[in-house]
Write a protein that holds these residues in place. Sequence first.
Motif, short mmCIF file in Angstrom:
data_model
loop_
_atom_site.label_atom_id
_atom_site.label_comp_id
_atom_site.label_asym_id
_atom_site.label_seq_id
_atom_site.Cartn_x
_atom_site.Cartn_y
_atom_site.Cartn_z
N GLU A 1 40.04 37.93 47.94
CA GLU A 1 40.73 36.87 48.68
C GLU A 1 39.74 35.82 49.18
OE1 GLU A 1 43.84 36.36 52.44
OE2 GLU A 1 43.14 38.35 51.84
N ARG A 2 38.56 36.26 49.60
CA ARG A 2 37.55 35.30 50.05
C ARG A 2 37.13 34.35 48.93
NH1 ARG A 2 32.66 38.10 53.09
NH2 ARG A 2 32.06 35.90 53.28
N CYS A 3 37.27 34.81 47.69
CA CYS A 3 36.91 33.97 46.53
C CYS A 3 38.14 33.29 45.93
CB CYS A 3 36.24 34.83 45.46
SG CYS A 3 34.79 35.70 46.04
N ASP A 4 39.27 33.38 46.64
CA ASP A 4 40.52 32.77 46.18
C ASP A 4 40.96 33.35 44.84
OD1 ASP A 4 42.70 31.12 46.56
OD2 ASP A 4 41.81 29.42 45.51
N LEU A 5 40.79 34.67 44.71
CA LEU A 5 41.21 35.37 43.49
C LEU A 5 42.28 36.40 43.82
CD1 LEU A 5 37.72 36.03 41.84
CD2 LEU A 5 39.52 34.54 40.95
N PRO A 6 43.29 36.55 42.95
CA PRO A 6 44.33 37.56 43.19
C PRO A 6 43.87 38.92 42.68
CG PRO A 6 44.80 36.41 41.17
CD PRO A 6 43.55 35.79 41.72
N ARG A 7 44.62 39.94 43.02
CA ARG A 7 44.29 41.28 42.50
C ARG A 7 44.42 41.33 40.99
NH1 ARG A 7 46.66 45.58 46.99
NH2 ARG A 7 45.89 44.46 48.81
N GLU A 8 45.27 40.46 40.44
CA GLU A 8 45.41 40.42 38.97
C GLU A 8 44.13 40.01 38.28
OE1 GLU A 8 49.50 40.39 40.52
OE2 GLU A 8 47.60 39.44 41.09
N ALA A 9 43.16 39.49 39.02
CA ALA A 9 41.90 39.09 38.40
C ALA A 9 41.15 40.27 37.82
CB ALA A 9 41.01 38.38 39.43
N LEU A 10 41.57 41.49 38.13
CA LEU A 10 40.94 42.69 37.59
C LEU A 10 41.62 43.16 36.31
CD1 LEU A 10 40.39 44.66 40.92
CD2 LEU A 10 38.82 43.12 39.76
N ARG A 11 42.72 42.56 35.96
CA ARG A 11 43.49 43.00 34.79
C ARG A 11 42.95 42.35 33.52
NH1 ARG A 11 49.82 42.20 35.57
NH2 ARG A 11 49.57 42.50 33.33
N ASP A 12 42.89 43.12 32.44
CA ASP A 12 42.51 42.55 31.15
C ASP A 12 43.45 41.40 30.81
OD1 ASP A 12 40.34 44.17 30.60
OD2 ASP A 12 41.55 45.72 29.66
N GLY A 13 42.88 40.32 30.32
CA GLY A 13 43.66 39.14 29.98
C GLY A 13 43.51 38.05 31.01
N TYR A 14 43.23 38.42 32.28
CA TYR A 14 43.06 37.40 33.30
C TYR A 14 41.75 36.66 33.05
CZ TYR A 14 43.89 35.18 37.81
OH TYR A 14 44.15 34.27 38.79
N ARG A 15 41.75 35.37 33.34
CA ARG A 15 40.56 34.54 33.15
C ARG A 15 40.20 33.90 34.50
NH1 ARG A 15 38.57 35.27 28.01
NH2 ARG A 15 37.30 33.44 28.52
N VAL A 16 38.94 33.96 34.86
CA VAL A 16 38.48 33.49 36.17
C VAL A 16 37.70 32.19 35.99
CG1 VAL A 16 37.05 34.04 38.18
CG2 VAL A 16 38.38 35.83 37.06
N ALA A 17 38.03 31.18 36.79
CA ALA A 17 37.32 29.90 36.73
C ALA A 17 35.88 30.10 37.20
CB ALA A 17 38.02 28.87 37.60
N PRO A 18 34.92 29.36 36.62
CA PRO A 18 33.51 29.55 36.97
C PRO A 18 33.21 29.40 38.46
CG PRO A 18 33.68 28.27 34.97
CD PRO A 18 35.08 28.43 35.49
N LEU A 19 33.88 28.47 39.15
CA LEU A 19 33.61 28.29 40.57
C LEU A 19 33.97 29.54 41.36
CD1 LEU A 19 34.75 24.62 41.31
CD2 LEU A 19 32.42 25.51 41.18
N ASN A 20 35.09 30.17 41.02
CA ASN A 20 35.49 31.39 41.71
C ASN A 20 34.54 32.54 41.39
OD1 ASN A 20 38.17 29.83 40.79
ND2 ASN A 20 38.47 30.69 42.83
N TYR A 21 34.11 32.60 40.13
CA TYR A 21 33.21 33.68 39.73
C TYR A 21 31.85 33.54 40.42
CZ TYR A 21 30.66 36.89 36.70
OH TYR A 21 29.90 37.92 36.23
#
Length: 340
Positions: free
Chosen positions: A38-58
Amino acid sequence: MTRPYPHWIVAPTIPARFVREMLGQLRLDADARAALLERCDLPREALRDGYRVAPLNYRALSRLAVGVGDDEALSFFARTVPLGSFEQLLRLLVHLPTLAEAFEEAARFYKLFDDSPPWRLEKHARIARLLLTPRPGAQTDSVLWPHMLLLALWHTGSWLTGEILPLRRIVLPGHLSAFTAQTRFLFGRQPAFATQAWLELPAVNLQAPLMRRPAEAARFARHLLPAVIAPGPLASFEAHLRALLCAAEPFAGLSELEAARALGISRQTLARRLAALGVTFLGVRDELRRDLACTLLARGSVSVAKLAERLGYSEPSAFQRAFKQWTGLPPGAYRGGRRE
């Protein structure tokens, strides 16, 4: 007319596997893991295969993970690498005469935390290899670890000598072939696959003198993390094509024939030149569309219908099918997970 998107918003997104491994190394309970996401503005779905994370959040997640774990190596070594260790190492390395000695001294330094050196330098007549020597377990099975370590070696060597080290080859274990696109983005070239991981450099570059001063170490140490998730130097031809597609209206909306004409070549020549780089026109175009869609949906700044229009889909349903094929999630669920 829609204004061109800035570079960061169409930068290739990062697979969920990298996020999952990073959090796994921290050994957090479910609540602490959710709070960190949450501090990185990412949902729990960010751990699921198929999800893609923007470089700024990563990048935000990577910085927090190092701080939360209080370990610069994210617990991949047998013992904790205290914060500030890398900067102190740089201050020592700049006094050495050549890059080869710097690589070997750095391997001895990290042996203090893992009982054996994490890499070794192999010298041949015209080539040299930085060959990773992972321990069985987390280092061997990881996607994150070989990418992170090889990128750190490449960027650090380039910083020490004051010029980008020319890569002859980037080689990864065969079980990482599913991440070819990510490797290619990070190193700027198509990887090869074998039983081990290594960087292959011209041997002559190992004799390059080191050009840095101790006072410069702190700044580079702070900027290494953004550097290792930034794009490597792509072949100028592909970079030109990507820029052309990003400037099109609708976004990436050119056909292969239209792109070839804009580049002043035939369609067959375009296909042949891209094949030599290990990519296809449709692959490059779909990656750009996917990454823009993921980033804008994650930011909640555009509706699904409007995004479909910007990407040139005649109907939102066609975009929804394409997005689910890219990520395994329909766009509504992808953004809905963030709202939850």
